[in-house]
Design a protein around this motif. Sequence first.
Motif: not given
Length: 235
Positions: A119-121, A131-133, A141-146, A175-180
């Motif tokens: 589920n965390s995946e 996409f966030i559960k 969620l667009n990256y620009d909205d975060i 941190e590993e999931k989000m684009p650096a």
Amino acid sequence: MNCVVIDDDKLSRKVVESYIERTDFLSFGASYPSAIEAINNIKKNEPVDLIFLDIEMPEMSGMEFLNSLSTTPQIIIISSKEQYALEAFEYDVTDYLLKPISYSRFFKAVSKANRRYKNSESFMQDKNEIFIKSNSALVRLNYDDILWIEALENYVVVNSYHEKYTIHFTMKAIEEKMPATRFSRIHRSYIVNLSKIGVIEDNSVVIETEGGQKAIPIGKSYRDKLLGDINLMTR
């Protein structure tokens, strides 16, 4: 799921290790006879998804170990006593097993952990969005909205312009999931959207929000990384 066993009872550790090795979706990472040894070694090794933890141990108890963690993987308590169960579930442990444990009871507990892990995946990446559960739904969620992401005990909070989403994830995993190229971890408890930084002061960044501004601290060990992540122009 990468697993770690922490128990001062050698026989108990060996039993759990053998059960892990018999279970296809589990991978044995390491085994420690004390919580102190575990603390000193876990961060140096591979990420941990699941910890099998005893309660009554010398020098540092299982509860003290849980209190020492800034982010917590899934925990399955393995104890010879029932009396700690209520306190353990206050830490949102995945399950509580009483010694001696059978493989069938072990498998039931780790199957529950595996469902949580899958589920965390639900953080799924696709170009400029994730996409966030949220409850039983997946929210786009667009990256620009975060704006920023912050640690909250065993969870993280994703802050957008209009909503906050609390999910069961570790800061390291996020941190590993989000684009650096878009997001930078600036503190053990904060990841920020680089495009939302308005000002960088000595010890904080200022994020522009819909209602004003949010000052977020910069950890000393993260400052150089942040300066390397931004397009910096100095004399």
